[in-house]
Write a protein that holds these residues in place. Structure first.
Motif, short mmCIF file in Angstrom:
data_model
loop_
_atom_site.label_atom_id
_atom_site.label_comp_id
_atom_site.label_asym_id
_atom_site.label_seq_id
_atom_site.Cartn_x
_atom_site.Cartn_y
_atom_site.Cartn_z
N MET A 32 0.85 -1.20 0.00
CA MET A 32 0.00 0.00 0.00
C MET A 32 0.88 1.23 0.00
N ARG A 33 0.43 2.28 -0.70
CA ARG A 33 1.23 3.50 -0.80
C ARG A 33 1.10 4.33 0.48
N ASP B 67 -1.97 6.31 0.79
CA ASP B 67 -3.15 5.50 1.12
C ASP B 67 -3.24 5.24 2.62
N LEU C 16 -6.46 6.38 4.78
CA LEU C 16 -7.23 5.43 5.59
C LEU C 16 -7.16 5.81 7.07
N ARG D 214 -9.45 8.76 7.72
CA ARG D 214 -10.85 8.30 7.65
C ARG D 214 -11.23 7.56 8.94
N SER D 215 -10.29 6.78 9.41
CA SER D 215 -10.55 6.01 10.62
C SER D 215 -10.71 6.93 11.83
N MET E 198 -10.04 -7.11 5.27
CA MET E 198 -8.86 -6.55 4.60
C MET E 198 -7.84 -7.64 4.29
N ARG E 199 -7.71 -8.57 5.24
CA ARG E 199 -6.77 -9.69 5.00
C ARG E 199 -7.27 -10.53 3.82
N ALA E 200 -8.60 -10.77 3.75
CA ALA E 200 -9.16 -11.56 2.65
C ALA E 200 -8.95 -10.87 1.30
N LEU E 201 -8.96 -9.52 1.34
CA LEU E 201 -8.81 -8.75 0.10
C LEU E 201 -7.36 -8.58 -0.29
N GLY E 202 -6.44 -9.12 0.52
CA GLY E 202 -5.04 -9.09 0.11
C GLY E 202 -4.12 -8.26 0.98
N ALA E 203 -4.63 -7.74 2.10
CA ALA E 203 -3.75 -6.97 2.99
C ALA E 203 -2.80 -7.91 3.71
N ARG E 204 -1.51 -7.55 3.74
CA ARG E 204 -0.53 -8.36 4.47
C ARG E 204 -0.62 -8.03 5.96
N ARG E 205 0.04 -8.89 6.73
CA ARG E 205 0.13 -8.58 8.17
C ARG E 205 0.80 -7.22 8.37
N SER E 206 1.86 -6.98 7.60
CA SER E 206 2.60 -5.72 7.76
C SER E 206 1.72 -4.53 7.39
#
Lengths: 228, 515
Positions: B1-2, B5, B9, B12-13, B416-424
């Motif tokens: 992620m940039r 971004d 995020l 927004r949070s 987010m993990r299901a959509l491809g977010a890494r642990r990092s």
């Protein structure tokens, strides 16, 4: 073996429940061709979701091998597995799982954000996906401004965003009335017709009726079944 | 992620949980405001003190004083009162002054004396006001000593007599409060004691008879002068003095400065030769108390005079003798101190060492400044610690907020993990969020702190016009702004570390099931 499809060999998934071990999947062998529309049926707690999670790279088997789209998932670390989920798999959940504070467009852009796509490109891609599911006029609506069917369509658009080879839908019509459910299944069917492998977990035999193939999971084992 | 971004995020949070974000940030704001205000105060005071030392030239100065002689000597201390030889390097003499002036990097030396003249002067008068001498000092006006002036000018080399500098509190007492410039050029009178025989006195050739002396008579009001002795009946006189400048009471409180040469001329009183008067030591120019040796001497000399045919109680014909300035200085144990000006701050320490080798004590302005700074640092440490305690509590608040956030967003983390977010990616998202809480807390803390500082500056400048801090530049330094914001951001980052790690370690399947 299905080249480019899904191959499970001797997959076992065991959970520790207190002092006892529970086999959610027990030595499962399954092969699904690329472009197939497979319905996975079975009673609650039979292991359907575990099977979907293992195929989707969200969970890892205790034993056995899982090869999806040519990738042996057991060999992938977190980063590679996450990239695999991002690029190769699209998830559609029963309760939509949209970010409540984000618009339809932002929700669909989220997987593209994880893919480090440039903002302009991701916006164009997300807009195209939403138009494809008939929500071109709902780009800037928040989830609570949409109906259940529209929310699920946003979720489908999000699953499509990275142009995955496989879409896993877990009870996609579970929270919808029959008319909206039929729309969603028709939409998923259309995607399958375009070449996307479709794995739909369902209790609904009407949904399974649209599938090329029905797989039944009973007590952690898999067998070929029928929609009826 | 940039990076952008992550920022998007994060914002927004924070916006999504407005109240919780506001409360968490508020706790940080309290600590950051406290640290900003307290450290600004300490920094401003330190800068002000440094500025004072630089402006008055004290940063490049060395104060030379006698080294106290702690060794007992039955014949008297070498540094104690009494006649001492000129050139004795253990006392502050003109010879030593010349020796110091010849040292490398020394650009000037000025002597300071306290007490010269003050024992002969009773009070100051002007326009009906009569004021005591609180601190009457004298210095060589050769440009080395530069008092902080609020009006007029410093004493100059041409001011050899009849010129004074007064501090602004004297000016206030003389009715020139707020218009110090009007006092400049005015002539005030320095009223001497009776029996004064210093510069400006009219010395009679015939002294009144000593029988007029009443040894039991107490001092006259307003006079510290003698009440008996052959010169006691000489009248007090007024020495005119032009006020050439008014000093800031902030740096010189209750002070009157005379040119050193004039102070010596006033203090170096004439003695009636053959009058039986002997010196009792520094500052004593009249008959000594009726005890011991002096009494015997007086008696002996008076007896001698009587034998020469002069009857007791009859007028004495006298001739007057005055010591040279050098003799006077020697008798008085030299100058009070010497101020040495050095051609650069870098040379101060070396010159001070050279002066120490001459057998006198050298105290540098830098040492004094450092002492002042150390005091300010100690105060800053105490005040800063209070701010840090507040920030520590705020850090716990950030941690609590982030732990709650991870709980509430467990399902979102799963998606987010299901959509491809890494642990990092997940770890960075929550770390960014915690850091942002710290950043905004620091930012608003600095802003609010600056407002407080501005308000305090106005209050101080209005209420403490002549106070020691009135000239201090109270403004939040840029480095402090950077340090506070960076510090609170770091606190946020550290506080968010464990919650973020916890979020990253969540099992995606479990997270997706979380209700």
């Amino acid at each position: 073996m299905a080249i480019g499809g899904i191959t499970l060999t001797g997959v076992t998934r065991t959970f520790q429940v207190g002092d006892e071990e529970f086999h959610a999947l027990d030595r499962v062998n399954l092969s699904i061709d690329r472009g197939a529309f497979v319905a996975v049926m079975g009673p609650s707690g039979s292991g359907k979701s575990t099977l979907a999670n293992i195929i989707g790279g969200l969970d890892r088997p205790t034993a056995g091998s899982v090869v999806v789209e040519g990738e042996d998932l057991a060999k992938l670390g977190d980063a590679a597995l996450s990239r695999f989920r991002n690029k190769a798999i699209g998830f559609v959940f029963q309760s939509f799982n949209l970010k409540g504070d984000s618009t339809s467009l932002e929700n669909v852009m989220l997987p593209l954000t994880f893919a480090r796509m440039r903002p302009k490109q991701r916006k164009a891609r997300a807009t195209a996906c939403l138009e494809r599911v008939g929500l071109g006029d709902r780009l800037h609506h928040l989830p609570n401004q949409l109906s259940g069917g529209q929310r699920q369509r946003v979720a489908i658009a999000r699953a499509l965003a990275t142009e995955p080879a496989l879409i896993i839908a877990d009870e996609p019509t579970g929270n919808l009335d029959s008319a909206r459910g039929a729309e969603i299944i028709a939409m998923l069917g259309a995607l399958n017709a375009d070449g996307v492998t479709l794995l739909v977990i369902t209790h609904d035999s009407a949904v399974a009726g649209h599938a090329d193939r029905v797989v039944e999971v009973v007590d952690g084992t898999v067998r070929e079944g029928s929609a009826g | 992620m940039r990076f952008a971004d992550y920022l998007l995020l994060t914002l927004r949070s924070l916006r999504r949980s407005r109240l919780r974000s506001f409360l968490t940030i508020s706790a940080i704001v309290v600590g950051a405001t406290g640290v900003t205000v307290m450290l600004t105060f300490v920094t401003s005071v330190k800068n002000f003190v440094t500025q004072q030392y630089v402006q008055t030239g004290q940063i490049d100065q060395i104060q030379v004083s006698e080294t106290p002689n702690l060794t007992y000597s039955p014949t008297g201390s070498s540094n104690g009162p009494g006649p001492q030889g000129v050139g004795n390097t253990s006392t502050l003499t003109p010879a030593l002054e010349a020796q110091i002036a010849a040292l490398p990097h020394v650009t000037g030396v000025a002597a300071i004396a306290q007490g010269f003249g003050s024992q002969d002067l009773a009070y100051l008068s002007y326009g009906g006001h009569e004021l005591n001498f609180n601190n009457l000092s004298a210095y060589e006006p050769d440009g080395v000593i530069t008092p902080t002036l609020v009006a007029g000018r410093d004493l100059g080399p041409t001011d050899t007599a009849n010129a004074i500098l007064v501090s602004s509190d004297y000016a206030d007492a003389l009715g020139f409060k707020g218009s110090y410039a009007k006092l400049v050029g005015q002539t005030v009178e320095l009223h001497t004691d009776t029996g004064y025989t210093g510069v400006g006195a009219t010395l009679p050739s015939v002294l009144p008879p000593q029988s007029q002396c009443n040894p039991t008579q107490g001092p006259q009001p307003g006079s510290s002068g003698p009440t008996c002795g052959p010169t006691a009946s000489l009248p007090a006189i007024d020495l005119p003095a032009v006020v050439v400048g008014v000093m800031s009471a902030a740096s010189d409180h209750g002070v009157i400065y005379l040119p050193l040469s004039w102070a010596i001329a006033i203090g170096n009183t004439a003695l009636p030769a053959g009058s039986g008067i002997v010196s009792c030591g520094p500052g004593t120019r009249q008959t000594c108390p009726d005890t011991g040796q002096n009494q015997g001497q007086n008696q002996g000399q008076n007896q001698g005079q009587n034998q020469s045919g002069q009857a007791p109680g009859s007028p004495q014909i006298v001739t007057w003798t005055t010591q040279t300035a050098t003799q006077f200085l020697a008798q008085r144990g030299g100058y009070g101190s010497l101020i040495v000006k050095v051609d650069g701050t870098d040379h101060v320490a070396a010159v001070a060492t050279s002066i120490d080798h001459l057998g006198v004590s050298a105290a540098t302005g830098i040492d004094a400044l450092n002492q002042q700074k150390q005091k300010a640092n100690a105060i800053g440490l105490i005040l800063g610690s209070l701010g840090l305690v507040a920030l520590f509590i705020a850090a716990l608040g950030v941690m609590n907020t982030m732990v709650m956030s991870v709980f509430e967003r467990t399902r979102e983390i799963g998606v987010m993990r299901a959509l491809g977010a890494r642990r990092s990616t997940i770890r960075r998202l929550f770390t960014f969020e915690a850091t942002a809480l710290g950043f905004f807390g620091g930012l608003f803390g600095v802003i609010i702190g600056s407002v407080f500082v501005l308000a305090a500056k106005n209050v101080i400048s209005k209420s403490v016009k002549s106070g020691s801090l009135s000239g201090a530049n109270f403004s939040v330094p840029i480095w402090l702004i950077v340090v506070v914001i960076a510090g609170t951001s770091a606190i946020g980052l550290l506080s968010g570390f464990f919650p973020a790690r916890r979020a990253a370690r969540l099992d995606p399947v479990e997270a997706l099931r979380y209700e």
